[in-house]
Design an enzyme around this catalytic site. Structure first.
Site, PDB file in Angstrom:
ATOM      1  CE  LYS A 268      34.150  30.897  29.749  1.00  0.00           C
ATOM      2  NZ  LYS A 268      33.774  32.023  30.581  1.00  0.00           N
ATOM      3  NE  ARG A 273      42.206  36.490  31.387  1.00  0.00           N
ATOM      4  CZ  ARG A 273      42.275  35.881  30.217  1.00  0.00           C
ATOM      5  NH1 ARG A 273      41.204  35.781  29.469  1.00  0.00           N
ATOM      6  NH2 ARG A 273      43.408  35.361  29.794  1.00  0.00           N
ATOM      7  CG  PHE A 358      43.375  30.419  34.163  1.00  0.00           C
ATOM      8  CD1 PHE A 358      43.923  31.105  33.097  1.00  0.00           C
ATOM      9  CD2 PHE A 358      42.324  30.993  34.857  1.00  0.00           C
ATOM     10  CE1 PHE A 358      43.433  32.342  32.720  1.00  0.00           C
ATOM     11  CE2 PHE A 358      41.819  32.242  34.489  1.00  0.00           C
ATOM     12  CZ  PHE A 358      42.383  32.922  33.419  1.00  0.00           C
ATOM     13  NE  ARG A 435      36.780  36.536  21.239  1.00  0.00           N
ATOM     14  CZ  ARG A 435      36.365  36.452  22.508  1.00  0.00           C
ATOM     15  NH1 ARG A 435      36.261  35.285  23.109  1.00  0.00           N
ATOM     16  NH2 ARG A 435      36.048  37.530  23.177  1.00  0.00           N
TER      17      ARG A 435
HETATM   18  P1  ATP Z   1      32.462  34.971  28.585  1.00  0.00           P
HETATM   19  O1  ATP Z   1      31.708  36.056  27.913  1.00  0.00           O
HETATM   20  O2  ATP Z   1      32.090  33.610  28.092  1.00  0.00           O
HETATM   21  O3  ATP Z   1      32.490  35.067  30.067  1.00  0.00           O
HETATM   22  P2  ATP Z   1      34.708  36.369  27.754  1.00  0.00           P
HETATM   23  O4  ATP Z   1      34.285  36.816  26.410  1.00  0.00           O
HETATM   24  O5  ATP Z   1      34.695  37.306  28.896  1.00  0.00           O
HETATM   25  O6  ATP Z   1      33.932  35.054  28.135  1.00  0.00           O
HETATM   26  P3  ATP Z   1      36.534  34.539  26.810  1.00  0.00           P
HETATM   27  O7  ATP Z   1      37.929  34.661  26.446  1.00  0.00           O
HETATM   28  O8  ATP Z   1      35.584  34.283  25.716  1.00  0.00           O
HETATM   29  O9  ATP Z   1      36.165  35.824  27.604  1.00  0.00           O
HETATM   30  O10 ATP Z   1      36.367  33.398  27.905  1.00  0.00           O
HETATM   31  C1  ATP Z   1      37.408  33.225  28.780  1.00  0.00           C
HETATM   32  C2  ATP Z   1      37.137  33.866  30.103  1.00  0.00           C
HETATM   33  O11 ATP Z   1      36.736  32.882  31.023  1.00  0.00           O
HETATM   34  C3  ATP Z   1      38.389  34.428  30.648  1.00  0.00           C
HETATM   35  O12 ATP Z   1      38.509  35.782  30.308  1.00  0.00           O
HETATM   36  C4  ATP Z   1      38.308  34.234  32.125  1.00  0.00           C
HETATM   37  O13 ATP Z   1      37.789  35.391  32.721  1.00  0.00           O
HETATM   38  C5  ATP Z   1      37.285  33.147  32.305  1.00  0.00           C
HETATM   39  N1  ATP Z   1      37.820  31.896  32.853  1.00  0.00           N
HETATM   40  C6  ATP Z   1      37.251  31.188  33.842  1.00  0.00           C
HETATM   41  N2  ATP Z   1      37.932  30.079  34.100  1.00  0.00           N
HETATM   42  C7  ATP Z   1      38.968  30.047  33.249  1.00  0.00           C
HETATM   43  C8  ATP Z   1      40.022  29.130  33.016  1.00  0.00           C
HETATM   44  N3  ATP Z   1      40.140  28.012  33.717  1.00  0.00           N
HETATM   45  N4  ATP Z   1      40.897  29.438  32.049  1.00  0.00           N
HETATM   46  C9  ATP Z   1      40.791  30.567  31.328  1.00  0.00           C
HETATM   47  N5  ATP Z   1      39.820  31.464  31.507  1.00  0.00           N
HETATM   48  C10 ATP Z   1      38.906  31.214  32.444  1.00  0.00           C
END
Ligand code: ATP
Length: 610
Positions: A268, A273, A358, A435
Site C-alpha cells: 500500500k 492515487r 494496480f 468501499r
Molecule cells: P487511506 O486514508 O488509508 O490512505 P483512503 O481512504 O484514501 O486510504 P482507501 O480506499 O481506504 O482510500 O485505501 C486505498 C488507497 O490506497 C487507494 O485510494 C490508493 O490511493 C492507495 N493505494 C496504495 N497502494 C495501493 C494498491 N496496491 N492498491 C490499491 N490502492 C492502493
C-alpha cells in the site's frame, strides 16, 4: 420548450427551508417532472452548485465579492456602497440584492407607469434556465485581458433581467454559496422516481454515475434515452470513473477469512492515487477526488504514453515520491510539497516520482469492471511496458496469515504504508465508487489503543484562548453517514496543529463559515461558528470512547451515547478527499467493536494462570 428559471429559484427556496431528506426528495421530483429532458443536465448541475463537473478542468466563474457587488449596483442603479452595507447587515449579498430589487419594484408600483406595475407584480422574469446557464458559462469562459469587463457586463445584465428571488439565487450561485444541502444520492433517487418510475431503480443510475462521474450527463441520457441506455453504459476514456475503495482491518487472520482464504497482497503505497486514461496520444490523469491533475504530472504523462501499449485504456496506480538516488519510496508529505510548487518543471526535478500500477478497468473497447481481479491484472500486465518508474505494484498471492504478516513487515520496511489485500475469487469485480470487503487495507499500528487514524470533516470551529485569542484554535469534526447523507459530530480537536497550521486556519475556513447549522450537519455541540462540510483532516486519538454529546453512532452501542475520540490530535489535511470520502459512522462503529474485542482479549490473556 424552454424552462423558466423561476421554477428553479422556487425549488431552491423550498429546499433551503427544509432539512428532511424525504421532503427534499419530493421537491426534486416535482422539479424534475416539470423539467424538459434536454435541460435536465443543466438543472442537475445547478442543484450541485456547479456549471460542470470539476474534472473537466474548465474555468470557474471567477467572480469575486467585489465584482458581484459592482454588477449588482449597475443592475439596480444604486451605489456599490449601498449594496455592500446592506449585504453586511443581512450577512448575504444575495439577500441584499433581492431586497433592493423588491424595494425598487414597490417604488415602481407606486409610480405612474402601468408597465412598471405589471412587471413588479410578476414573480418570474422571463429568464430561462438555458439563458441563465449560458450566460454564466460565458462569464466563466471569459479569460485574459478585458475579461473582468465582460464578466461584469454579463452578470449585471443577468441580475437586471432577473426577478428579486431569481437574482438572489444567481448571486449565491456565483459566490459558490448555494448551500441547498442536497446530496447526489437524493438527486439520483428523484431521477429514478421521475424517469424510471421507481426509487428502486436508483442503483442503475448509481452504477452509471460510478462509471462516468458526470451526473448531469447521466441524467440527460436517462431522460432522453431511458433507463435501458444506462443499464448498458461503459466507462469512457476521458471521463473519470469513481474509484473502488477498501475496508480496513488490522488482523491478518480476519483479513484472509474475509477474502476467502487466498488473496493478492500488494504494497500500500503512500502517495496520490492516479486514474490514468489514454486515447491515442492523449493522456488524462484524475485524482482520487476526480480532479483533473494532468498538468501537475507532465512526467507521468510521458511515462503513460511510453508505457501503455493499448490504444485506449484506463489504468490505476499510485504516484509516489521517490529518492532519485536510491529509488526508495518517500513519504506522502514529500509528494504534497510538489502540489504546492508553482513551477512544475522545477517541482519535477526536485521531487521525482514513480507510478505503481494496480488495476485496469477498460482496455480498447472492453469494460473490465465486472471481470474478476486476476483477469484485470492479466490485462494490465499485457498492456504495460514496465520501467524503473512505471511498473506494477509489488505483490504476491498468499494463503496463510503468516505469509501475509511477513509481506506486511517487508512492505513497511520498504517504506510503504502497509498492504492492500485483495480478493481474487470469481466475484472479485471492480466495485466503482464503493468501499467494500473485496479490498482490505492493513496499515501500520500506531501503538496506541486507537489502531488507526480516521478522516473527519470539519463542521464547526471554536475561537482559541490566550496566545491563540481571536483566531480559531479548535475544530468540531464529523464522520459521514451515507445512509442519511449527513455529517455526525465525533470530537472537538485542538491539539496537533503546528503554529503554521493555525495561522492558515482562518483563511482556510473563511469560504465555508455559516451562521446557521448547515443542512447536512447533525450535531448537538454548538461551535462558535458553523462550517459547511468541505474540509477533511486525518485525526488520531488515544482511544474511541462513548460520549453523551456527540451524535456519531448515537444509541448504537448504548442508549443515549454516541462514539467519540479521546484526546484527538490533528495529523494532516487530506485535500485529496471530499467530505463524502471521510470515515463513515459505520466504520467508526466497527472500529469501536474491534477495540472492545482487543481489550477483552488482553483481559483474558492476563487472567490466564502463568
Ligand atoms: P487511506 O486514508 O488509508 O490512505 P483512503 O481512504 O484514501 O486510504 P482507501 O480506499 O481506504 O482510500 O485505501 C486505498 C488507497 O490506497 C487507494 O485510494 C490508493 O490511493 C492507495 N493505494 C496504495 N497502494 C495501493 C494498491 N496496491 N492498491 C490499491 N490502492 C492502493
Amino acid at each position: 420548450m424552454p424552462m423558466p428559471f423561476s421554477l428553479l429559484a422556487d425549488t431552491f427556496e423550498k429546499l433551503e427551508r427544509v432539512t428532511a431528506r424525504t421532503q427534499m426528495l419530493l421537491y426534486l421530483v416535482e422539479l424534475f417532472k416539470k423539467t424538459p429532458p434536454d435541460v435536465i443536465d443543466k438543472v442537475v448541475y445547478f442543484l450541485q452548485g456547479k456549471l460542470w463537473p470539476d474534472w473537466k478542468g474548465l474555468p470557474e466563474l471567477g467572480v469575486g465579492e467585489k465584482l458581484l457587488i459592482k454588477a449588482a449596483a449597475i443592475a439596480l442603479h444604486v451605489s456599490e456602497h449601498q449594496v455592500e452595507m446592506l449585504a453586511k447587515k443581512l450577512g448575504d449579498i444575495g439577500k441584499a440584492i433581492e431586497y433592493l430589487k423588491r424595494e425598487k419594484e414597490k417604488a415602481g408600483r407606486g409610480g405612474p407607469g402601468l408597465l412598471a406595475f405589471i412587471k413588479g407584480a410578476q414573480a418570474s422574469s422571463g429568464l430561462t434556465v438555458e439563458k441563465v446557464y449560458e450566460t454564466l458559462a460565458r462569464i466563466a469562459m471569459a479569460q485574459g485581458e478585458g475579461s473582468r469587463e465582460i464578466k461584469l457586463k454579463l452578470l449585471a445584465g443577468l441580475l437586471a433581467e432577473a426577478s428579486p428571488k431569481e437574482a438572489k439565487y444567481i448571486a449565491r450561485f456565483v459566490e459558490g454559496r448555494l448551500r441547498l444541502g442536497v446530496g447526489d444520492a437524493t438527486i439520483m433517487e428523484a431521477l429514478a422516481v421521475v424517469y424510471a418510475g421507481s426509487a428502486a431503480k436508483r442503483p442503475i443510475i448509481e452504477r452509471a454515475y460510478n462509471l462516468r462521474a458526470d451526473l448531469g450527463m447521466i441524467a440527460k441520457i436517462l431522460a432522453t434515452q431511458g433507463i435501458k441506455a444506462l443499464e448498458n453504459i461503459k466507462p469512457e476514456v476521458g471521463i473519470p470513473i469513481r474509484p473502488m475503495l477498501a475496508e480496513r482491518l488490522n488482523d491478518p487472520v480476519e483479513i484472509l477469512k474475509k477474502l476467502g482464504g487466498r488473496a493478492l497482497v500488494e504494497y500500500k503505497y503512500d502517495g496520490e492515487r492516479a486514474q490514468i486514461h489514454k486515447k491515442g496520444d492523449k493522456i488524462w490523469i484524475f485524482s482520487r477526488r476526480l480532479e483533473n491533475i494532468t498538468h501537475m504530472y507532465p512526467d507521468v504523462v510521458k511515462m503513460a504514453l511510453e508505457g501503455i501499449k493499448a490504444r485506449e485504456a484506463i489504468v490505476e496506480g499510485e504516484i509516489v515520491a521517490i529518492d532519485p538516488d536510491t529509488g526508495e519510496l518517500r513519504p506522502f508529505q514529500v509528494l504534497m510539497r510538489r502540489r504546492r510548487k508553482h513551477d512544475i518543471h522545477i517541482a519535477m526535478e526536485e521531487i521525482p516520482v514513480a507510478v505503481f500500477l494496480f488495476d485496469t478497468v477498460y482496455v480498447d473497447g472492453s469494460d473490465l469492471t465486472l471481470k474478476p481481479l486476476p483477469e484485470r491484472h492479466r490485462r494490465l500486465e499485457e498492456i504495460i511496458v514496465p520501467s524503473e518508474t512505471w511498473r506494477l505494484a509489488e505483490g504476491i498471492i498468499v494463503d496463510s496469515p503468516e505469509e501475509l504478516e511477513k509481506f506486511f513487515l517487508k512492505a513497511i520496511e520498504d517504506g510503504a504504508e502497509g498492504v492492500m489485500a485483495k480478493a481474487i475469487h470469481e466475484r472479485s469485480i471492480y466495485q466503482a465508487g464503493a468501499r467494500g470487503w473485496l479490498w482490505i487495507k492493513y496499515k501500520r499500528d500506531y501503538k496506541s489503543e486507537m489502531v488507526d487514524t480516521v478522516d473527519l470533516v470539519v463542521i464547526g470551529a471554536f475561537y482559541g484562548k490566550g496566545r491563540r485569542g481571536g483566531k480559531f484554535g479548535a475544530l468540531l469534526m464529523a464522520a459521514y453517514d451515507p445512509e442519511t447523507d449527513t455529517f455526525k459530530s465525533v470530537c472537538k480537536v485542538g491539539s496537533g496543529f503546528t503554529d503554521e497550521d493555525l495561522e492558515k486556519l482562518n483563511d482556510m475556513l473563511r469560504p465555508y463559515i455559516r451562521q446557521n447549522k448547515p443542512a447536512r450537519v447533525d450535531s448537538q455541540m454548538k461551535p462558535d461558528v458553523w462550517v459547511e462540510p468541505a474540509l477533511v483532516a486525518e485525526i488520531i486519538g488515544a482511544e474511541l470512547t462513548l460520549s453523551p454529546i456527540h451524535t456519531c453512532c448515537y444509541g448504537w452501542v448504548k442508549p443515549g451515547a454516541g462514539i467519540s475520540i479521546r484526546f484527538p490530535r490533528f495529523i494532516r489535511w487530506r485535500p485529496d478527499k471530499s467530505p463524502e470520502d471521510a470515515t463513515t459512522t459505520k466504520e467508526l462503529y466497527e472500529m469501536y467493536l474491534r477495540q472492545l474485542r482487543r481489550i477483552e482479549e488482553k483481559r483474558e490473556a492476563s487472567a490466564q494462570p502463568a
